[in-house]
Write an enzyme that holds these catalytic residues in place. Structure first.
Site, PDB file in Angstrom:
ATOM      1  N   TRP A 186       0.835  -1.209   0.000  1.00  0.00           N
ATOM      2  CA  TRP A 186       0.000   0.000   0.000  1.00  0.00           C
ATOM      3  C   TRP A 186       0.866   1.253   0.000  1.00  0.00           C
ATOM      4  O   TRP A 186       1.895   1.312   0.666  1.00  0.00           O
ATOM      5  CB  TRP A 186      -0.868   0.000   1.260  1.00  0.00           C
ATOM      6  CG  TRP A 186      -1.493   1.323   1.583  1.00  0.00           C
ATOM      7  CD1 TRP A 186      -0.921   2.362   2.293  1.00  0.00           C
ATOM      8  CD2 TRP A 186      -2.801   1.771   1.227  1.00  0.00           C
ATOM      9  NE1 TRP A 186      -1.794   3.419   2.390  1.00  0.00           N
ATOM     10  CE2 TRP A 186      -2.965   3.080   1.745  1.00  0.00           C
ATOM     11  CE3 TRP A 186      -3.864   1.191   0.527  1.00  0.00           C
ATOM     12  CZ2 TRP A 186      -4.130   3.816   1.581  1.00  0.00           C
ATOM     13  CZ3 TRP A 186      -5.034   1.916   0.367  1.00  0.00           C
ATOM     14  CH2 TRP A 186      -5.163   3.213   0.898  1.00  0.00           C
TER      15      TRP A 186
ATOM     16  N   ASP B 214       0.315   9.163   0.899  1.00  0.00           N
ATOM     17  CA  ASP B 214       0.906  10.486   0.712  1.00  0.00           C
ATOM     18  C   ASP B 214       2.349  10.470   0.211  1.00  0.00           C
ATOM     19  O   ASP B 214       3.191   9.750   0.758  1.00  0.00           O
ATOM     20  CB  ASP B 214       0.921  11.244   2.034  1.00  0.00           C
ATOM     21  CG  ASP B 214      -0.412  11.245   2.739  1.00  0.00           C
ATOM     22  OD1 ASP B 214      -1.357  10.631   2.248  1.00  0.00           O
ATOM     23  OD2 ASP B 214      -0.491  11.891   3.800  1.00  0.00           O
TER      24      ASP B 214
ATOM     25  N   GLN C 181       4.216   7.377   2.113  1.00  0.00           N
ATOM     26  CA  GLN C 181       3.595   6.533   3.126  1.00  0.00           C
ATOM     27  C   GLN C 181       3.450   5.124   2.562  1.00  0.00           C
ATOM     28  O   GLN C 181       2.858   4.921   1.505  1.00  0.00           O
ATOM     29  CB  GLN C 181       2.232   7.101   3.495  1.00  0.00           C
ATOM     30  CG  GLN C 181       2.283   8.430   4.235  1.00  0.00           C
ATOM     31  CD  GLN C 181       2.764   8.247   5.655  1.00  0.00           C
ATOM     32  OE1 GLN C 181       1.998   7.909   6.543  1.00  0.00           O
ATOM     33  NE2 GLN C 181       4.045   8.484   5.895  1.00  0.00           N
TER      34      GLN C 181
ATOM     35  N   PHE D 180       4.401   8.688  10.089  1.00  0.00           N
ATOM     36  CA  PHE D 180       3.441   9.460   9.299  1.00  0.00           C
ATOM     37  C   PHE D 180       4.183  10.473   8.415  1.00  0.00           C
ATOM     38  O   PHE D 180       5.398  10.477   8.332  1.00  0.00           O
ATOM     39  CB  PHE D 180       2.448  10.153  10.221  1.00  0.00           C
ATOM     40  CG  PHE D 180       1.312   9.262  10.686  1.00  0.00           C
ATOM     41  CD1 PHE D 180       1.363   7.881  10.540  1.00  0.00           C
ATOM     42  CD2 PHE D 180       0.192   9.808  11.283  1.00  0.00           C
ATOM     43  CE1 PHE D 180       0.324   7.065  10.977  1.00  0.00           C
ATOM     44  CE2 PHE D 180      -0.855   9.010  11.716  1.00  0.00           C
ATOM     45  CZ  PHE D 180      -0.795   7.635  11.567  1.00  0.00           C
TER      46      PHE D 180
END
Length: 476
Positions: free
Chosen positions: A35, A38, A54, A97
């Site tokens: 996956w 950003d 990300q 993050f």
């Protein structure tokens, strides 16, 4: 971190499904597996454009976030590098993050949000690299006083002798805001106050803020969560848009033009900008949205980034958005026509039988056309993607429908001037379409999922006639 060997992954189309066809892109950046969302840390270092993102390498769902990493010499062909950041510290054990990158004293410095306490604590951390490949974590450098549940996505820049960082946050009464800090060494930060804050219409949280100069104005780019749809605007789950204003260190940010969406398609979020070595301001966004279906999960990957775009400021103070000029180096001439074509009745005009990785430039002429709707489609009459003008509404629509993948018919649109030709620069990849309108005026980005039988590109129209002034198609 231990020294890691450079790994170059050559991205080749994957083969899945009964029709032996893949949605993995040809000229858009996607993860090798797993996956992605950003873009992070966009920068230029040691002769390469650097892109972090990300990344969950273990699943095609968002989860335990890392920073993936790739580099490029031209922003179009990327080589994957080892994962740059993996959760390991008390401050980032629950995830890495979003954040940004700067070059300082010859080193590439990453500033990112570390998440801990089952994601209830968010704080800003640093990592350092002397080669652009291997990164050493420097640990926690900035915490928020009070609640740190929503305190993320630092964007760093240097101005004069100081470093500045803005961070997305929210107020105690659930309004998005951007906080400003200043430092001399990237490690000790002083709070400078609130750079900007939402009113009751601009959402409860502002993610992934960016702050940069275009012309003589300062642009604040934000990603509000919680905005309500307003007519044709704000139709996605979350938005990405910008303010135009003026600012100098030590002063308030004076907003001169209110919030305006920067992309009007189905799939665009969490964009970030950086300066190219030649001074261009380049933007890359996540070409997806959190409510998207992601049919590509069946192929073992999910998510992609937009084509990089150059930003300039128009004379009327709005951002103009164009594809980077590097794409012209990858054009292979396929179909070019400078002759006007007029279609009458219900006829269609097939431009190309198989469109998989192409740039299409087409100029529609509203003055010479009298059909109420007209444009181009990729697919058949019922399923596919349709880019068309609605003369009654005076808007250009991008409409898509893939019910076999649980993507119901929906549209996004921008206003257009029907007294002049409408110039479209359309990029179609295996599972995406980006429509640039009138040389910088607007752009609409959406994911698409055509089968091999839905790859025919044609001009279509309702009753009446449509005139195409010219068109060109290139393989990319």
């Amino acid at each position: 971190m231990n020294s890691l060997m450079l790994i170059i992954v050559i991205l080749l189309p994957l083969c899945f499904g009964a029709d032996n066809y893949s949605w993995y892109p040809t000229f858009h950046f996607s993860p090798p597996k797993g996956w992605m969302n950003d873009p992070n840390g966009l920068s230029y270092y040691n002769g390469y454009y650097q892109a972090f993102y990300q990344y969950n390498p273990y699943d095609t769902e968002s989860g335990w976030m890392h920073w993936g990493h790739a580099r490029s010499t031209n922003l179009l062909k990327w080589e994957h590098l080892p994962i740059a950041l993996t959760p390991s510290l008390p401050e980032d054990i629950d995830g890495i993050f979003s954040g940004s990158a700067v070059v300082s004293d010859g080193n590439l410095i990453l500033m990112y949000t570390g998440v801990s306490g089952n994601s209830t604590h968010q704080a800003q951390c640093l990592a350092n690299s002397t080669d652009g490949i291997n990164f050493d974590k420097l640990g926690l450098v900035l915490k928020k006083n009070g609640s740190d549940l929503n305190f993320r996505d630092p964007k760093v820049w240097k101005q004069g002798d100081s470093w500045f960082v803005i961070i997305g946050s929210k107020t105690d009464d659930d309004r998005g805001e951007v906080l400003l800090y200043q430092s001399l060494d990237l490690k000790s930060w002083d709070y400078q106050g609130v750079l900007a804050q939402a009113d009751e219409t601009l959402g409860y949280m502002w993610e992934c803020p960016d702050f940069f100069t275009l012309g003589d104005k300062q642009i604040l780019l934000i990603n509000p969560q919680g905005m309500e749809q307003n007519g044709y605007d704000y139709q996605n789950l979350y938005q990405t848009g910008y303010f135009v204003g003026t600012w100098q260190p030590g002063e308030q940010y004076i907003i001169e033009k209110g919030f305006k969406e920067i992309d009007h398609g189905h799939d665009f979020y969490a964009s970030q900008t950086f300066l190219a070595p030649d001074g261009r301001r380049i933007l890359i966004g996540w070409l997806d949205m959190w409510e998207s279906v992601f049919p590509e999960r069946q192929e073992g990957w999910a998510g992609m980034l937009t084509l990089p775009r150059e930003l300039t400021l128009s004379l009327n103070g709005t951002i103009e958005i164009r594809p980077i000029r590097e794409v012209e180096d990858y054009r292979t001439e396929d179909v070019v026509s400078n002759n006007s074509v007029t279609l009458n009745d219900d006829s269609i005009f097939v431009l190309k039988e198989q469109v998989t990785s192409n740039e299409i430039i087409i100029e529609l002429d509203p003055v010479k056309s009298n059909a109420s709707t007209y444009g181009v489609r990729l697919g058949d009459e019922d399923q596919g993607v349709f880019v068309y003008v609605d003369t009654e509404k005076q808007r250009l629509f991008v409409e898509r429908s893939y019910p076999q993948f649980n993507i119901s018919r929906s549209d996004r649109s921008v206003a257009v001037d029907l007294s002049n030709p409408i110039y479209l620069d359309i990029f179609v990849d295996s599972s995406s379409i980006e429509v640039f309108v009138n040389d910088g005026e607007s752009v609409l980005s959406s994911r698409i999922y055509p089968t091999e039988l839905q790859r025919s590109l044609a001009v279509f129209h309702s009753e009446g006639s449509v005139t195409v002034n010219k068109y060109s198609i290139w393989n990319i």
